[in-house]
Design a protein around this motif. Structure first.
Motif, short mmCIF file in Angstrom:
data_model
loop_
_atom_site.label_atom_id
_atom_site.label_comp_id
_atom_site.label_asym_id
_atom_site.label_seq_id
_atom_site.Cartn_x
_atom_site.Cartn_y
_atom_site.Cartn_z
N THR A 148 0.78 -1.18 0.15
CA THR A 148 -0.06 -0.05 0.04
C THR A 148 0.82 1.28 -0.06
OG1 THR A 148 -1.84 -1.26 1.20
CG2 THR A 148 -1.74 1.34 1.21
N ALA A 149 1.94 1.24 0.87
CA ALA A 149 2.80 2.59 0.95
C ALA A 149 3.36 2.89 -0.45
CB ALA A 149 4.02 2.30 1.90
N LEU A 150 3.75 1.87 -1.18
CA LEU A 150 4.09 2.17 -2.73
C LEU A 150 3.04 2.47 -3.59
CD1 LEU A 150 7.12 -0.24 -2.76
CD2 LEU A 150 7.51 2.10 -2.81
N ALA A 151 2.03 2.08 -3.49
CA ALA A 151 0.73 2.48 -4.16
C ALA A 151 0.35 4.05 -4.26
CB ALA A 151 -0.45 1.61 -3.86
N VAL A 152 0.67 4.54 -2.92
CA VAL A 152 0.43 5.97 -2.81
C VAL A 152 1.58 6.48 -2.91
CG1 VAL A 152 -0.15 7.60 -0.75
CG2 VAL A 152 -1.53 5.18 -0.77
N THR A 153 2.91 6.15 -2.64
CA THR A 153 4.18 6.98 -2.71
C THR A 153 4.97 6.10 -3.66
OG1 THR A 153 3.89 8.04 -0.68
CG2 THR A 153 5.65 8.31 -1.84
N PRO A 154 5.02 5.76 -4.97
CA PRO A 154 5.80 4.99 -5.84
C PRO A 154 7.30 5.16 -5.51
CG PRO A 154 4.70 6.54 -7.09
CD PRO A 154 4.14 6.78 -5.85
N ASP A 155 7.81 6.55 -5.11
CA ASP A 155 9.17 6.80 -4.97
C ASP A 155 9.73 6.77 -3.65
OD1 ASP A 155 7.64 9.14 -4.27
OD2 ASP A 155 9.15 10.56 -5.23
N LEU A 156 8.88 6.12 -2.84
CA LEU A 156 9.11 6.04 -1.44
C LEU A 156 10.65 5.86 -0.96
CD1 LEU A 156 8.22 6.66 1.44
CD2 LEU A 156 7.20 4.50 1.71
N PRO A 157 11.39 4.55 -1.86
CA PRO A 157 12.65 4.57 -1.59
C PRO A 157 13.44 5.50 -1.68
CG PRO A 157 11.38 2.55 -2.60
CD PRO A 157 10.62 3.64 -2.57
N ASP A 158 13.48 6.11 -2.88
CA ASP A 158 14.28 7.29 -3.17
C ASP A 158 13.89 8.41 -2.05
OD1 ASP A 158 15.62 6.41 -5.45
OD2 ASP A 158 14.24 7.26 -6.78
N ARG A 159 12.71 8.75 -1.77
CA ARG A 159 12.50 9.76 -0.64
C ARG A 159 13.40 9.33 0.54
NH1 ARG A 159 7.15 12.66 -0.44
NH2 ARG A 159 6.63 12.97 -2.55
N TRP A 160 13.29 8.14 1.21
CA TRP A 160 13.92 7.35 2.09
C TRP A 160 15.47 7.79 2.06
CZ3 TRP A 160 11.63 2.06 3.60
CH2 TRP A 160 10.19 2.30 4.30
N ARG A 161 16.13 7.76 0.95
CA ARG A 161 17.48 7.73 0.50
C ARG A 161 17.92 9.22 0.65
NH1 ARG A 161 21.47 4.92 -2.39
NH2 ARG A 161 20.10 3.34 -3.16
N GLY A 162 16.86 10.24 0.44
CA GLY A 162 16.85 11.66 0.54
C GLY A 162 16.74 12.32 2.00
N GLY A 163 16.41 11.22 2.83
CA GLY A 163 15.91 11.88 4.27
C GLY A 163 14.43 12.21 4.33
N ARG A 164 13.76 11.64 3.35
CA ARG A 164 12.17 12.39 3.56
C ARG A 164 11.09 11.00 3.77
NH1 ARG A 164 10.49 14.45 -1.84
NH2 ARG A 164 12.18 13.11 -2.55
N GLU A 165 10.09 11.53 4.25
CA GLU A 165 8.92 10.33 4.30
C GLU A 165 8.09 10.49 3.38
OE1 GLU A 165 9.13 7.70 6.11
OE2 GLU A 165 10.67 8.00 7.59
N ALA A 166 6.88 9.59 3.27
CA ALA A 166 5.79 9.86 2.57
C ALA A 166 4.92 11.28 3.07
CB ALA A 166 5.00 8.83 2.43
#
Length: 414
Positions: A325-343
């Motif tokens: 579900t998290a990736l259905a809502v935020t498909p770039d979540l891994p890249d966000r985490w790498r950049g220090g951001r959350e959904a």
């Protein structure tokens, strides 16, 4: 922290995942004409591939054309053309990660209005109280039907490799056919496929052996397994521990842990078990017990949405973080985490008291987001679950008419 979550994972087959984050399987129910993947799925998977995920696992692909989890399910059997699957694999690998095909047979979890067959280890139907009539009444499989189904899994896996996929995940969780054989509540057979856990696991083990023999050594073979069914007298954590040990000599690369079924939908956070409620990582307590003895790397899926939770799961010894579900809502979540951001968005929760209806609405919400991504639109996680459910039901009626017509068409060898 960054080094661990984004470190590579070397698998037994020699395959290397570029990081520890996987898009877990979510049933898209988005097949195009001929029950084949089309541009909708290609666009969806290109979006996920671009988001930094190390592994994409497709929604369940059916090994038997007459047994689908839903009327818009994708089918890969001996008759299906490979070209659409090749394009799907290319889309999934376009971001530098791996793509595995989840392969499945629904067994008794087939809607009562679906054509085809409703099979199970025994003739025990799905029990959902007032919603039980939604599912067909199963017939107990014969020995020949079991053997034929084992072969179907191998055919699908072999053809997935030919199409360019990097691996397959054999679905033995969530109350589908192999999960039904594993469950002493559902499997009441007295022959070599029933009774002891060794017998109840026989079909799964035969499929893994046959699949492993049908693909190259460098092709990944994984299994999705319930950590527990969350039903009294069902498959439990000790059973899971023993099955994982049985799988180890067979060349399995990864075991994904989840839980529940339509009867107890723990995978959506809706089981009656307090271990899956009011927190992320629904099955972490059970996984922490299993990881201490598992000879196979484990992947944990269920409710993970934040990087801190993902790190906690990794710190427990789990090798791969699965998210749906998290990736259905935020498909770039891994890249966000790498950049220090959350959904910055979360799915609207479904708080209905009817567990079966709430589970169906939750899945409809997720499919609504996937369809938006497939059209190139941004997700809209605030959509009311009732609206998503009604829209899903309309699409399913259209897909059912198309599937019924398709089943009557002659199909030659691909």
């Amino acid at each position: 922290m960054t080094g661990e979550l984004f470190s590579p994972l070397h698998l037994r087959s020699g395959q290397v995942l570029k990081n520890r984050i996987a898009k877990a399987a979510m049933e898209e129910n988005m097949a195009g004409d001929g029950q084949l993947p089309d541009e909708q799925l290609f666009t969806l998977y290109r979006q996920w591939a671009a988001g930094g995920t190390g592994l994409l696992i497709t929604g369940n692909v059916m090994v038997h054309a007459e047994a689908l989890t839903g009327p818009a399910g994708v089918v890969l059997d001996e008759h299906a053309p490979l070209e659409p699957f090749t394009e799907w694999a290319e889309a999934g690998k376009s971001g530098g990660g791996a793509i595995w095909m989840q392969i499945n047979h629904p067994g008794r979890q087939v809607a009562s209005d679906m054509p085809g067959v409703v099979w199970g280890p025994s003739d025990i139907g799905v029990s959902l109280g007032k919603h039980s009539s939604r599912f067909g009444r199963p017939t107990a499989m014969t020995a020949q039907q079991i053997d034929d189904t084992v072969t179907r899994y191998a055919v699908t896996a072999h053809r997935a490799e030919k199409a360019g996929f990097d691996g397959v995940e054999i679905h033995a969780a969530h109350g589908y056919l192999l999960s039904q054989f594993l469950s002493p509540r559902v499997n009441t057979r007295s022959d070599r496929w029933g009774g002891s856990l060794e017998n109840r696991a026989r079909m799964l083990l035969d499929i893994v052996r046959t699949v492993r023999a049908a693909v190259s050594p460098s092709f990944a073979v994984a299994v999705k397994l319930n950590s527990a069914d969350f039903q009294r007298g069902g498959f439990d954590a000790e059973d899971a521990r023993q099955v994982i040990e049985m799988l180890e000599p067979l060349g399995v690369d990864l075991v994904e842990l989840s839980g529940g079924s339509y009867e107890s939908p723990a995978m959506t956070g809706r089981s009656a078990d307090t271990r899956t409620q009011a927190r992320e990582a629904y099955f972490l307590d059970l996984a922490e017990d299993l990881v201490t003895t598992s000879p196979i790397p484990l992947m944990l899926t269920g409710g993970i949405t934040r990087r801190g939770t993902a790190q906690k799961v990794l710190d427990s010894g789990v090798a791969v973080i699965g998210m749906g579900t998290a990736l259905a809502v935020t498909p770039d979540l891994p890249d966000r985490w790498r950049g220090g951001r959350e959904a910055d968005r979360r799915m609207r929760p479904v708080k209905w008291s009817d567990k079966a209806l709430a589970s169906a609405a939750s899945m409809a919400q997720v499919r609504h987001q996937m369809r938006r991504l497939a059209r190139g639109s941004r997700p809209r996680p605030g959509t009311h679950p009732a609206i998503a459910l009604v829209a899903e039901q309309r699409r399913q009626r259209t897909a059912l008419r198309r599937y019924r017509a398709w089943l009557t068409e002659p199909r030659g060898a691909a």
